[in-house]
Design a protein around this motif. Sequence first.
Motif, short mmCIF file in Angstrom:
data_model
loop_
_atom_site.label_atom_id
_atom_site.label_comp_id
_atom_site.label_asym_id
_atom_site.label_seq_id
_atom_site.Cartn_x
_atom_site.Cartn_y
_atom_site.Cartn_z
N LYS A 80 -38.38 4.51 -6.58
CA LYS A 80 -37.13 3.96 -7.11
C LYS A 80 -37.05 2.42 -7.11
N ASP A 140 -30.02 8.13 -7.03
CA ASP A 140 -29.11 7.30 -7.82
C ASP A 140 -27.69 7.37 -7.26
N LYS A 143 -27.45 5.56 -3.83
CA LYS A 143 -27.35 4.10 -3.95
C LYS A 143 -25.93 3.65 -4.25
#
Length: 319
Positions: A80, A140, A143
């Motif tokens: 990532k 995702d 985060k």
Amino acid sequence: MSKSDHPRPRRHRRLLRTAAGLLVLLAVIGYFAAKQDSTGGQGAPHCTVRAAGGGAGGSYSMTPEQAGNAATIAVVGTGKPMPERAVTIAIATAMQESALRNLDHGDRDSLGLFQQRPSQGWGTPAQIQDPVYSAGIFYDRLKEVRGWARLPLTEAAQQVQLSGFPQAYAKHEPDATLLSAAFTGAAPGTLTCTGPAPRPGSGDPEKVKAELTRVFKGKAAPMLGPASSLGRSGQVDSNEATVPVADKSGAVNRQRGWELAHWAVANAAELNISRVAYDGKAWLAGENKGRWVDRAPVKSGAGDPLGAGPGEVRIFVAR
């Protein structure tokens, strides 16, 4: 006929039955002994991650399917890029939600490793059942959680999952920490996988290459045949996929190398991988009880298919 004449044939029948029973028992023992030997002396195929150096941290055993899924979660996370802590959170979450299995069912419309729901905006059913996609969208969402890295694992996971059992993730933290160290390459050689060697001719190096490209994306640039530019191998092997882990300057990323090597071992049963070699060590399907063994790095021109230095991971499929 006297009474004393009857026991003799009965004794003979008993002896015959006993002998037949012993033969059956010996045959069964022989079968299981052969089966145990074919799987590296460890019974049914399975994978184990042990604490580095055999120290505190214990071990965790799982099926090849679970190991492959844990490895994919780790690879997607580091790609990532996310730190090892994020990988630990993701693996612990998948342990709780699916026991590291890519499920095609769940509560209401929940699916996949993380039991994500199409109706809640996680993606289509097909996307959610792709471990690469489901792990990616988990990271995702993680985060987006403010201060996630400072939160206790169970709180960080709950902020993403919105589970009805918010404290359930905490119990998996020790095992998830062990797995994340192995599958991010931070703990070299701590993964072992037992099982019979794949059938001859069952492997496809192009399939291995395609899967490496799909899972690792830009982190891995697999090629067929050894990385001759690194001077490690003496001949091209059409059943080999090799991934360089050295940059143009020659600097080697050993952690990435072990991440790749462990991923290959975890997926060996699925991809019919027979051997993995990296950094002077080798894993051979069906041998050494699934453990890594020492192999001296090969010299240029030696052509030793088991040899690999720190600059390349060599993956061989069954001929």
